[in-house]
Scaffold this motif. Structure first.
Motif, PDB file in Angstrom:
ATOM      1  N   ARG A  52     100.587  83.533  51.355  1.00 28.35           N
ATOM      2  CA  ARG A  52     101.183  84.784  51.292  1.00 28.35           C
ATOM      3  C   ARG A  52     101.294  85.628  49.748  1.00 28.35           C
ATOM      4  O   ARG A  52     101.344  86.650  50.099  1.00 28.35           O
ATOM      5  CB  ARG A  52     102.860  84.555  51.711  1.00 28.35           C
ATOM      6  N   GLY A  53     101.341  85.031  48.530  1.00 27.35           N
ATOM      7  CA  GLY A  53     101.249  85.170  47.385  1.00 27.35           C
ATOM      8  C   GLY A  53      99.504  85.777  47.562  1.00 27.35           C
ATOM      9  O   GLY A  53      99.674  86.898  46.871  1.00 27.35           O
ATOM     10  N   VAL A  54      98.766  85.204  47.790  1.00 24.65           N
ATOM     11  CA  VAL A  54      97.233  85.716  47.429  1.00 24.65           C
ATOM     12  C   VAL A  54      97.077  86.853  48.335  1.00 24.65           C
ATOM     13  O   VAL A  54      96.386  87.667  47.842  1.00 24.65           O
ATOM     14  CB  VAL A  54      96.234  84.067  47.468  1.00 24.65           C
ATOM     15  N   LEU A  55      97.297  86.766  49.686  1.00 25.98           N
ATOM     16  CA  LEU A  55      97.074  87.437  50.346  1.00 25.98           C
ATOM     17  C   LEU A  55      97.703  89.076  49.971  1.00 25.98           C
ATOM     18  O   LEU A  55      97.053  89.745  50.667  1.00 25.98           O
ATOM     19  CB  LEU A  55      97.585  87.634  51.785  1.00 25.98           C
ATOM     20  N   GLU A 143      90.166  86.307  57.407  1.00 28.36           N
ATOM     21  CA  GLU A 143      88.952  85.819  56.414  1.00 28.36           C
ATOM     22  C   GLU A 143      89.304  84.977  55.468  1.00 28.36           C
ATOM     23  O   GLU A 143      88.788  83.503  55.180  1.00 28.36           O
ATOM     24  CB  GLU A 143      88.268  86.571  55.653  1.00 28.36           C
ATOM     25  N   LEU A 144      90.577  84.824  55.056  1.00 26.89           N
ATOM     26  CA  LEU A 144      91.146  83.947  53.801  1.00 26.89           C
ATOM     27  C   LEU A 144      91.451  82.550  54.658  1.00 26.89           C
ATOM     28  O   LEU A 144      91.251  81.927  54.170  1.00 26.89           O
ATOM     29  CB  LEU A 144      92.234  85.674  53.092  1.00 26.89           C
ATOM     30  N   VAL A 145      92.739  82.996  55.063  1.00 27.15           N
ATOM     31  CA  VAL A 145      92.916  81.990  56.660  1.00 27.15           C
ATOM     32  C   VAL A 145      92.189  80.916  56.660  1.00 27.15           C
ATOM     33  O   VAL A 145      92.058  79.882  56.746  1.00 27.15           O
ATOM     34  CB  VAL A 145      93.931  82.441  57.873  1.00 27.15           C
ATOM     35  N   THR A 146      90.697  81.698  57.065  1.00 28.92           N
ATOM     36  CA  THR A 146      89.765  81.213  57.460  1.00 28.92           C
ATOM     37  C   THR A 146      89.082  79.477  56.034  1.00 28.92           C
ATOM     38  O   THR A 146      88.984  78.696  56.254  1.00 28.92           O
ATOM     39  CB  THR A 146      88.473  81.653  58.280  1.00 28.92           C
TER      40      THR A 146
END
Length: 242
Positions: A52-55, A143-146
């Protein structure tokens, strides 16, 4: 003379009530706001709070050029006057008038445009992130979760809107802070407890940052880490006995 003065006052008074001309036929009207959607993303390989912080970092709007105050000098209208708009905020324009304040238009860029259009909620029980945002926000999230759901030890999946760099020598958090000092339009985030650095931006920005990251992700000069050698002390020679 009296009738002339009345005519002048009437003209001036009417001038104060003039409105802007309606848009000409064929001109585009105001741009419609992009609809926001909601989507659920399951996190399988990482801590959802860390993701969550990165996103949130990657989805923040870019800082406008001219500094964090969004061009304070122009917004305050130093030596100027009139009304200052407030792009990016809900603050109405404030007339500057003879004081030359120019409204608070320049403060529209304060803080990089606010919180952006996205919102993120987290469900601990299912290890899920619920994201509300534009189509681009959801694409970046996907894409981030991937990338972060990929099993460790395997090559990172290919993505389009982001670039993921698996560092060998540099510390991701330190490198992210270092590049952040350049006030780039791209967004850079280090993934906690990993060697991953994620970059979001235009194709040209991500390519340029990739070259910079590659140049910095090298071993440090080994001579810089060695302790300084002290000069050896010469022992006094013993006198020879004959």
């Amino acid at each position: 003379m009296r009738h002339l003065l009345l005519a002048i006052v009437t003209v001036v008074g009417c001038g104060l009530l003039l409105r802007a001309d309606p848009p000409a036929v064929g001109k585009k009207g105001p741009k419609k706001e992009e609809p926001l959607r909601v989507k659920v993303f399951r996190i399988t390989q990482r801590d959802p709070e860390a993701v969550r912080g990165v996103l949130d970092t990657l989805l923040q709007p870019a800082m406008p050029s001219g500094g964090g105050l969004g061009g304070l000098g122009g917004g305050l209208g130093i030596g100027g006057g009139g009304e200052g708009g407030a792009p990016g905020t809900n603050v109405p324009p404030i007339p500057g008038g003879a004081l030359g304040l120019g409204g608070l238009g320049g403060l529209g860029g304060l803080g990089g445009g606010g919180l952006g259009t996205h919102r993120i909620a987290m469900d601990i029980r299912t290890k899920s992130l619920i994201v509300r945002g534009t189509e681009k926000d959801l694409q970046i999230t996907t894409e981030l979760v991937t990338v972060l759901n990929a099993p460790s030890g395997k090559p990172l999946p290919k993505i389009k809107s982001l670039r993921a760099f698996e560092l060998r020598h540099a510390d991701p958090a330190m490198l992210s802070n270092l590049l952040g000092e350049l006030e780039l339009d791209a967004r850079i985030a280090a993934v906690p407890n990993s060697k991953l650095l994620i970059v979001s931006g235009s194709e040209a920005e991500m390519k340029e940052l990739g070259e910079v990251i590659e140049a910095l992700d090298v071993k440090g000069n080994p001579d810089d880490n060695k302790p300084e050698k002290k000069p050896e002390e010469k022992k006094p020679e013993k006198s020879k006995q004959h």
